[in-house]
Design a protein around this motif. Structure first.
Motif, short mmCIF file in Angstrom:
data_model
loop_
_atom_site.label_atom_id
_atom_site.label_comp_id
_atom_site.label_asym_id
_atom_site.label_seq_id
_atom_site.Cartn_x
_atom_site.Cartn_y
_atom_site.Cartn_z
N SER A 52 12.00 -7.86 27.93
CA SER A 52 11.70 -9.30 26.91
C SER A 52 12.08 -9.20 25.67
O SER A 52 12.29 -10.20 24.97
N ASP A 53 11.76 -8.02 24.94
CA ASP A 53 12.11 -8.00 23.58
C ASP A 53 13.20 -6.92 23.15
O ASP A 53 13.04 -5.71 23.36
N PRO A 54 14.42 -7.54 22.71
CA PRO A 54 15.50 -6.82 22.33
C PRO A 54 15.23 -5.80 21.23
O PRO A 54 15.98 -4.73 21.28
N ILE A 55 14.47 -6.09 20.39
CA ILE A 55 14.08 -5.16 19.16
C ILE A 55 13.56 -3.98 19.77
O ILE A 55 13.86 -2.69 19.39
N LEU A 56 12.44 -4.11 20.59
CA LEU A 56 11.78 -2.92 21.20
C LEU A 56 12.92 -2.11 22.07
O LEU A 56 12.74 -1.08 21.67
N ALA A 57 13.63 -2.84 22.80
CA ALA A 57 14.73 -2.14 23.61
C ALA A 57 15.55 -1.32 22.57
O ALA A 57 15.89 0.00 23.10
N LEU A 58 15.85 -1.71 21.49
CA LEU A 58 16.95 -1.15 20.43
C LEU A 58 16.23 0.01 20.04
O LEU A 58 16.76 1.17 19.99
N ILE A 59 14.81 -0.14 19.71
CA ILE A 59 14.06 1.22 19.02
C ILE A 59 14.05 2.43 19.86
O ILE A 59 14.23 3.33 19.68
N CYS B 122 8.74 6.92 18.83
CA CYS B 122 9.08 6.01 19.76
C CYS B 122 7.62 5.21 20.10
O CYS B 122 7.60 4.21 20.26
N MET B 123 6.44 6.01 19.90
CA MET B 123 5.05 5.27 20.22
C MET B 123 4.99 4.43 19.11
O MET B 123 4.28 3.46 19.24
N LEU B 124 5.47 4.55 17.85
CA LEU B 124 5.32 3.84 16.75
C LEU B 124 6.20 2.41 16.92
O LEU B 124 5.32 1.41 16.85
N GLY B 125 7.02 2.60 17.42
CA GLY B 125 7.87 1.22 17.79
C GLY B 125 7.29 0.63 18.89
O GLY B 125 7.01 -0.66 18.94
N ILE B 126 6.67 1.29 19.97
CA ILE B 126 6.34 0.79 21.15
C ILE B 126 4.80 -0.09 20.54
O ILE B 126 4.86 -1.42 20.89
N MET B 127 4.09 0.45 19.73
CA MET B 127 2.89 -0.34 19.20
C MET B 127 2.94 -1.53 18.38
O MET B 127 2.45 -2.31 18.71
N LEU B 128 4.04 -1.22 17.44
CA LEU B 128 4.64 -2.41 16.53
C LEU B 128 4.76 -3.48 17.58
O LEU B 128 4.53 -4.52 16.97
N ALA B 129 5.83 -3.24 18.48
CA ALA B 129 6.51 -4.32 19.20
C ALA B 129 5.22 -5.06 20.04
O ALA B 129 5.25 -6.07 20.32
N ALA C 56 3.88 -0.09 33.26
CA ALA C 56 4.45 -1.65 33.49
C ALA C 56 4.42 -2.36 32.43
O ALA C 56 5.36 -3.35 32.25
N SER C 57 3.41 -2.30 31.50
CA SER C 57 3.34 -3.38 30.23
C SER C 57 4.60 -2.81 29.48
O SER C 57 5.09 -3.72 28.91
N PHE C 58 4.77 -1.67 29.36
CA PHE C 58 6.01 -1.26 28.33
C PHE C 58 7.36 -1.85 29.19
O PHE C 58 8.10 -2.49 28.22
N ALA C 59 7.46 -1.68 30.23
CA ALA C 59 8.91 -2.19 30.92
C ALA C 59 9.05 -3.63 30.79
O ALA C 59 10.06 -3.98 30.58
N ALA C 60 8.00 -4.51 31.02
CA ALA C 60 7.96 -5.74 30.74
C ALA C 60 8.34 -6.27 29.31
O ALA C 60 8.99 -7.04 29.02
N ALA C 61 7.87 -5.58 28.46
CA ALA C 61 7.87 -5.61 26.98
C ALA C 61 9.53 -5.31 26.50
O ALA C 61 10.13 -5.97 26.05
N PHE C 62 10.01 -4.08 27.27
CA PHE C 62 11.35 -3.63 27.06
C PHE C 62 12.31 -4.75 27.37
O PHE C 62 13.18 -4.94 26.81
#
Length: 350
Positions: free
Chosen positions: A14-21, A216-223, A6-12
């Motif tokens: 709202s954050d276009p860079i995370l979505a791109l990653i 993928c996890m690295l991008g999620i953690m950074l974002a 759920a937290s990931f989906a919300a960040a995905f």
């Protein structure tokens, strides 16, 4: 920091860079499924133990099971990739560099797939993140030499051990079955080859899938938290998502690679196909559980070469093998330079 879905989906959203990653990483995973995974069952098809369509379906299922199942037991390869480079303290720049690395990996992999060359997506991934880290840090300061040396150890396993065990297992099988009735032996090795080919596909899912899972996890953690150091645990939903994407890539691509590796390089009998799969299982399994990132393509191909060389060096089509080796040699500087260039370009626009 919670990394629940759920937290990931919300960040995905709202954050276009995370979505791109995430999209780029999953795209690279699809390419890996289409280019690397078919090598697991190439010999099964080449010896006519299975037809291409059911063999590819088997590989897709086994890829999913391998990544999802083995990662729950050991994520050693993912941890190695996670610690291999440091993108620095600027999270925005780090995410841009990671995106650039993914683009380079995809471009390199698609080009190899188009020409039917079983290039190593593992080497592409390592080269891509290394080139991006060098571009971002302005030198080798962002490269963890200790973790990078595991790549060298992996090359030894995939090349020397792959060829050697392919040769050895073939010789041992011939000695053990020298008095066996040929028709019964062929029937046994047909099924043994299918089982061992499934084993290679399971281990490919674990070995290669964990590399993309890590990025993928690295991008999620950074974002989401701005952190990328220390130990990492991978949420179950992410493991399942990457597993499914890799399986999809395997299902929709791969016949060119099967033809190049399983049918063009060496003409094999049933027992030889089994020896090649057994060799690949041994080498990839050893590397996976010790955290060494190896190329599953490299390992399976050198195992096939070892099998062919046991009977006669003339049985191996060294011209094709040389073309493949040349591609592997070019991957590190080629994909690395692509990632280096894309990183500088992306930093200008993003």
């Amino acid at each position: 920091m919670s990394y629940d879905f759920a937290s990931f989906a919300a960040a995905f959203v709202s954050d276009p860079i995370l979505a791109l990653i995430v999209i780029l990483t999953l795209g690279a995973t699809v390419v890996n499924g289409a280019t690397d995974a078919p090598n697991a069952i190439a010999t099964v098809v080449g010896t006519k133990a299975m037809k291409p369509t059911p063999a590819i379906a088997m590989a897709a299922i086994c890829n999913f099971v391998g990544l999802a199942g083995i990662t729950m037991v050991s994520s050693a390869v993912a941890a190695t990739i996670f610690k291999m480079v440091d993108f620095g303290g600027d999270n925005h720049a780090a995410l841009v560099a990671l995106a650039a690395a993914m683009v380079a990996i995809i471009v390199w992999g698609v080009a190899a797939w188009y020409f039917g060359i079983p290039t190593s997506q593992s080497h592409s991934l390592i080269a891509g993140i290394t080139g991006a880290a060098i571009a971002l840090q302005g030198g080798l300061g962002g490269v963890n030499g200790g973790e990078w040396m595991k790549v060298v150890y992996g090359l030894v396993i995939s090349t020397v051990l792959g060829f050697g065990t392919g040769w050895l297992f073939t010789r041992l099988i011939k000695k053990a079955c020298r008095r066996a009735e040929r028709s019964k032996a062929n029937s046994f090795f047909k099924w043994a080859q299918i089982v061992s080919g499934a084993g290679v596909a399971v281990l490919h899912g674990a070995q290669d899938g964990q590399k993309f899972l890590s990025l993928c996890m690295l991008g999620i953690m950074l974002a989401m938290s701005g952190q990328s150091g220390g130990d990492v645990s991978f949420p179950f939903w992410l493991i399942i998502m990457v597993s499914a994407v890799m399986a999809l890539g395997t299902a929709v691509g791969g016949k060119k690679i099967i033809k190049s590796v399983g049918m063009n390089m060496v003409k094999m009998e049933q027992y030889q196909g089994f020896a090649a799969c057994l060799s690949a299982c041994f080498c990839i399994g050893l590397a996976t559980f010790t955290g060494l990132p190896v190329s599953t393509t490299h390992t399976k191909t050198t195992a096939i070469m070892g099998v062919g060389a046991e009977k006669s060096l003339r049985n191996v089509k060294w011209g094709l093998a040389g073309r493949m080796v040349g591609t592997w040699v070019l991957t590190f500087p080629g994909c690395g330079l692509l990632a280096f260039a894309f990183t500088h370009l992306f930093l200008v626009f993003f």
